[in-house]
Design an enzyme around this catalytic site. Sequence first.
Site, short mmCIF file in Angstrom:
data_model
loop_
_atom_site.label_atom_id
_atom_site.label_comp_id
_atom_site.label_asym_id
_atom_site.label_seq_id
_atom_site.Cartn_x
_atom_site.Cartn_y
_atom_site.Cartn_z
N VAL A 175 -5.14 -10.45 -3.59
CA VAL A 175 -5.07 -9.47 -2.50
C VAL A 175 -6.11 -9.78 -1.43
O VAL A 175 -5.83 -9.70 -0.23
CB VAL A 175 -5.26 -8.05 -3.07
CG1 VAL A 175 -5.47 -7.04 -1.95
CG2 VAL A 175 -4.04 -7.65 -3.91
N GLU A 176 -7.31 -10.14 -1.84
CA GLU A 176 -8.39 -10.35 -0.88
C GLU A 176 -8.21 -11.61 -0.04
O GLU A 176 -8.42 -11.58 1.17
CB GLU A 176 -9.74 -10.41 -1.61
CG GLU A 176 -10.19 -9.11 -2.23
CD GLU A 176 -10.55 -8.06 -1.20
OE1 GLU A 176 -10.83 -8.43 -0.04
OE2 GLU A 176 -10.54 -6.86 -1.54
N THR A 177 -7.87 -12.73 -0.69
CA THR A 177 -7.90 -14.01 0.02
C THR A 177 -6.72 -14.90 -0.29
O THR A 177 -6.78 -16.11 -0.07
CB THR A 177 -9.20 -14.77 -0.32
OG1 THR A 177 -9.24 -15.04 -1.73
CG2 THR A 177 -10.44 -13.99 0.10
#
Length: 393
Positions: A175-177
């Site tokens: 989700v983040e990167t």
Amino acid sequence: MIRRATSRQYRSWPRWRPLAPALACGLLASVALAACATHAPARASTAAAPAEGPLLPPIPQPPERPLAPPAVTDPALPQAQRIEAFVDYAAGLYGLDPAAVRTQLAQARFQQGIVDAISRPAEKVRTWAQYRPIFLNDARIQGGRAFYAEHRAALDRVAARSGVPAEYIVAIIGVETSYGRITGKYRVLDALYTLAFGYAPRAPFFGGELAQLFALGKDEGIDVAALTGSYAGAMGWGQFMPSSWRNWGKDGDGDGRRDLIGDRDDIFASIANYFVAHGWQRGGAVVARAARAPAAADFVPDTLDPVYPLAALARRGYTPQPGEPRVAADQGATLLALDGAAGREYWLGYRNFYVITRYNRSPMYALAVHQLAQAIRAGSEPPSGDAAGTPGA
């Protein structure tokens, strides 16, 4: 990810409005980053309800992180004066050499584009039906399964030690990167300098993070001028702010360093440690789809803390659906009501759900991480005797 209206606003900001992270922590105009955690404004119940009885205590959280003082952040003061106050603040708080801080700070460059990015109007508020497909799609799910397969041994070791299942670590990175592919292109020193001295609404937070950046450089022997990340200063596959790196970064391979940029063992261990520090319960349930009784009144809790006993929520007309996980009598939940693709959905968020919201304060973010983790696990044959277990639903 809340009760804290000041210093927890970092991977902390109002994020009840469910934006699409881009990737979640670093690239949103309204990020407030903890590892990337965001701050949800209190919301009141929309209807009177049966007597609750006593609520459960909130989940204990780590101490607040320091904010820069007015001598550093007051825009009415000359900038040169504020910079000298910052040098005194950072050096005094973290035992840094003032001359070294001054020299490093002189390398920072103001970037108007960073102020423009963080100031741009909020995106259109998305419903759960619009938000969910951003992260629950074939590319993200298959990418997570491939990532888990590639790093299974390291991830499973961390899961066994920490109690945080490997699929949740993978989902956070996804989700983040996008599994480490998009970590941000801004020089972190420039981002934090710009926001500390050029963006008054969040100057106390970003000034505090800038001081933490210099302390991080001393702690880890890092050239802070070489670090890149999001326009808000979040770094690495897990998008940790400097204070999160310093407080919860973990040496996962025993080499004496905490490298959250290039050392996968450290990255995996640090994400798990962030969860543990914020209250993760080994083997605990995360969330359950709830049924709403036909006569139940609308109810919007004023906190994401799981302080409502299941019996109290049942009196309101909200109960776990058959087959969904339940928690013990001495634990509780909070209630979410979301507009899904097939209509209104109700969810009971348990302790571990709350912990995910400490990484990013949006409940939709937490539910997306959970569902992505479950999809990754469903396509990844678990090893026998998995010590971490897999929370339900």
